[in-house]
Design an enzyme around this catalytic site. Structure first.
Site, short mmCIF file in Angstrom:
data_model
loop_
_atom_site.label_atom_id
_atom_site.label_comp_id
_atom_site.label_asym_id
_atom_site.label_seq_id
_atom_site.Cartn_x
_atom_site.Cartn_y
_atom_site.Cartn_z
N ASP A 72 0.81 -1.12 0.04
CA ASP A 72 -0.14 0.10 0.07
C ASP A 72 0.82 1.16 0.07
O ASP A 72 2.16 1.23 0.26
CB ASP A 72 -0.78 -0.08 1.30
CG ASP A 72 -0.23 -0.28 2.51
OD1 ASP A 72 0.91 0.04 2.57
OD2 ASP A 72 -0.83 -0.93 3.33
N ASP A 74 1.83 4.98 1.47
CA ASP A 74 1.62 5.83 2.77
C ASP A 74 2.13 7.18 2.19
O ASP A 74 3.22 7.23 1.58
CB ASP A 74 2.31 5.68 3.99
CG ASP A 74 1.68 4.28 4.59
OD1 ASP A 74 0.50 3.92 4.43
OD2 ASP A 74 2.68 3.29 4.76
N ASP A 155 10.94 3.96 12.13
CA ASP A 155 11.66 2.90 12.94
C ASP A 155 13.12 2.31 12.23
O ASP A 155 14.10 2.43 13.09
CB ASP A 155 10.72 1.58 13.03
CG ASP A 155 10.37 1.13 11.76
OD1 ASP A 155 10.51 1.89 10.67
OD2 ASP A 155 9.57 0.07 11.48
P1 ATP Z 1 4.30 -3.05 5.38
O1 ATP Z 1 3.15 -2.16 5.23
O2 ATP Z 1 4.57 -3.60 4.15
O3 ATP Z 1 4.08 -4.09 6.47
P2 ATP Z 1 5.44 -0.81 6.16
O4 ATP Z 1 7.00 -0.21 6.54
O5 ATP Z 1 4.82 0.04 5.22
O6 ATP Z 1 5.33 -2.07 5.85
P3 ATP Z 1 3.57 0.25 8.21
O7 ATP Z 1 3.14 -0.34 9.39
O8 ATP Z 1 2.59 0.39 7.09
O9 ATP Z 1 4.90 -0.53 7.83
O10 ATP Z 1 4.16 1.84 8.50
C1 ATP Z 1 4.54 2.60 7.64
C2 ATP Z 1 5.81 3.49 7.97
O11 ATP Z 1 5.48 3.99 9.15
C3 ATP Z 1 6.97 2.63 8.33
O12 ATP Z 1 7.60 2.42 6.98
C4 ATP Z 1 7.85 3.39 9.07
O13 ATP Z 1 8.36 4.29 8.48
C5 ATP Z 1 6.69 3.91 10.03
N1 ATP Z 1 6.49 3.05 11.37
C6 ATP Z 1 5.42 2.29 11.31
N2 ATP Z 1 5.55 1.67 12.76
C7 ATP Z 1 6.23 2.22 13.26
C8 ATP Z 1 7.00 2.38 14.66
N3 ATP Z 1 6.29 1.29 15.61
N4 ATP Z 1 7.91 3.18 15.09
C9 ATP Z 1 8.50 3.94 14.21
N5 ATP Z 1 8.15 4.17 12.88
C10 ATP Z 1 7.22 3.15 12.55
MG MG Z 2 2.62 0.11 4.98
#
Ligand code: ATP
Ligand code: MG
Length: 452
Positions: A72, A74, A155
């Site tokens: 997705d 963001d 993160d």
């Molecule tokens: P996926 O959606 O493929 O699981 P993602 O990296 O996009 O991976 P998300 O949970 O959608 O993960 O989070 C979007 C973004 O927000 C991450 O890439 C990261 O930069 C940030 N993020 C998410 N969770 C945290 C956290 N607990 N602490 C700090 N930053 C976070």
């Molecule tokens: Mg994501």
């Protein structure tokens, strides 16, 4: 692509000190605007046209750079949630701890996050927007900040890259491109502080290492074992969501080994934690096999359910407790039911498994007791049970893990393939271990205490 990225290594080293991004222009990376969904591009464009900064950030940038499909998109911006909302008719602000805006399109929802700051400005009016517990955990995080602030509170370095589809550039704050090249998971900032702020980050480290096949940088991994206990501060619903992402990612087995290595698994499923120390023991083998089978099913695009995974994870604990109650003179059925209830009650105080999964878990377990009793008319009735298929798969799983069940799985496999006449013969031929239920079942249970 990778050679080109490596030209940025030198810059990457120095940028770590300054906190300023390296702006990687189009000729040096493999992304192009058309890789970004039309809706996400639209959101960025509308925000930029209104005078705000806006980027695609996080998982999509990381995955596309790795040649994977983005799950997705963001978007991060300096527009405040209310300002974002005012620009998009079909949008709404969600969340309290962490306010974001969902912009609705016909095919997808684009999540828009306002740049956050990681700084603790405790004596100004922002105090109420950022709250921390004594252990350092963030409970509210609505302090807005600059793009640079936003990058530093993300993160992982590979998740802190900002892509501008307008000019096709990547703003890379912590050498995320270098870490993609080196296939390294590296946390932003001081690892222990970041894990204390949000212990779920330890699970994210493991999840991305397993999912991408990356290595965890030693500095990042070092404090994890010690801080694993902090997982107890995470709310059970959030921890349940995170466990599903870990276990149902298609890399469940790899995740399990990493969780085990860092002492995290024991915190997530403490009732079996002590029982899987011997990785060649039956309990560990059962869990490993459950993950292996789940991973294979996901790769074959077959259905998987958290009920089956949790049924396997907790089975060693259920069996142990049920044996304890049987030893105290209770019937097998009563002992199993009591053990199941108690094991589930303990687990949901850690990971909030919804009832729609705990009920089938109990049925799968109950059927483990019933499937051996297949004489007479029983087999037919059992095969019609709505949970028969899962319970049969569970028998196969136990046998694959090395449990001796006197050919029970093979018998049921043959039974399902047989004609009706053949099925009747099979049921007649089988000795019925159910017939010795008699008085044992009716014996009054002794009051019993739980084993250690
Ligand atoms: P996926 O959606 O493929 O699981 P993602 O990296 O996009 O991976 P998300 O949970 O959608 O993960 O989070 C979007 C973004 O927000 C991450 O890439 C990261 O930069 C940030 N993020 C998410 N969770 C945290 C956290 N607990 N602490 C700090 N930053 C976070
Ligand atoms: Mg994501």
């Amino acid at each position: 692509m990778l050679e080109i990225i490596s030209r940025f290594f030198d810059k990457g080293q120095s940028q770590r000190d300054t906190g300023e991004p390296v702006i990687v222009t189009s000729e040096y990376h493999s992304l192009s605007p058309k890789m970004i969904s039309r809706d996400a591009r639209k959101v960025v464009e509308v925000l930029q046209d209104a005078g705000y900064q806006a980027y695609v950030v996080g998982g999509a940038v990381r995955d596309l750079l790795l040649g994977l499909k983005a799950k997705d998109f963001d978007v991060a911006t300096d527009a405040k949630p209310a300002e974002v909302k005012s620009l998009f008719r079909r949008s709404r602000i969600i969340g309290r701890r962490f306010q974001i805006v969902h912009v609705q399109f016909s095919r997808e929802i684009i999540e828009v996050t306002t740049f956050r700051s990681n700084e603790n400005k405790s004596n100004d009016s922002r105090k109420n927007h950022r709250q921390q517990t004594d252990s350092g955990m963030l409970t509210r995080d609505n302090v807005f900040g600059s793009l640079t602030d936003d990058a530093s509170r993300r993160d992982l370095t590979i998740n802190a890259m900002y892509y501008d589809p307008g000019d096709n550039s990547i703003h890379d704050f912590a050498d995320g491109l270098g870490d993609i090249e080196k296939r390294t998971i590296r946390i932003m900032g001081d690892p222990a502080t970041r894990f204390r702020e949000d212990p779920v980050r330890m699970l994210r480290v493991v999840r991305f290492a397993a999912k991408l096949g990356f290595t965890i940088e030693p500095r990042t991994g070092k404090p994890m074992h010690k801080l694993a206990a902090d997982l107890e501060h995470v709310s059970p619903p959030r921890l349940f969501d995170e466990t599903l992402k870990l276990f149902m990612s298609g890399q469940g087995l790899a995740s399990f080994w990493l969780l085990h290595e860092y002492g995290l698994f024991e915190r997530m499923v403490p009732q079996v934690g002590g029982m899987i120390k011997d990785t060649n023991g039956l309990s560990s083998k059962l869990i490993q096999q459950a993950f292996t089978n789940t991973d294979l099913r996901i790769r074959a695009e077959k259905r998987v359910t958290p009920a089956f995974i949790y049924a396997a994870l907790l089975w060693p604990a259920v069996q142990k407790l049920a044996a304890h109650y049987r030893d105290r003179g209770n019937s097998a059925a009563y002992a199993l039911s009591k053990a199941s209830g108690e094991v589930i009650a303990k687990q949901i105080s850690i990971t909030a498994i919804p009832r729609r999964f705990t009920l089938p878990m109990r049925e799968i377990w109950d059927l483990q007791l019933l499937l051996p009793r297949r004489g007479g008319h029983r087999a037919k009735r059992l095969a019609e049970h709505p949970r028969f298929r899962a319970a049969y798969d569970f028998v196969l799983l136990r046998e694959q893990a090395g449990e001796e069940l006197s050919g029970l799985g093979d018998w049921w496999t043959a039974y399902q393939d047989a004609s009706e006449d053949m099925q009747e013969q099979m049921s007649r031929r089988v000795g019925d271990p159910g017939s010795n239920r008699k008085r044992r079942n009716r014996r009054k249970p002794k009051p019993s205490s739980t084993p250690e």
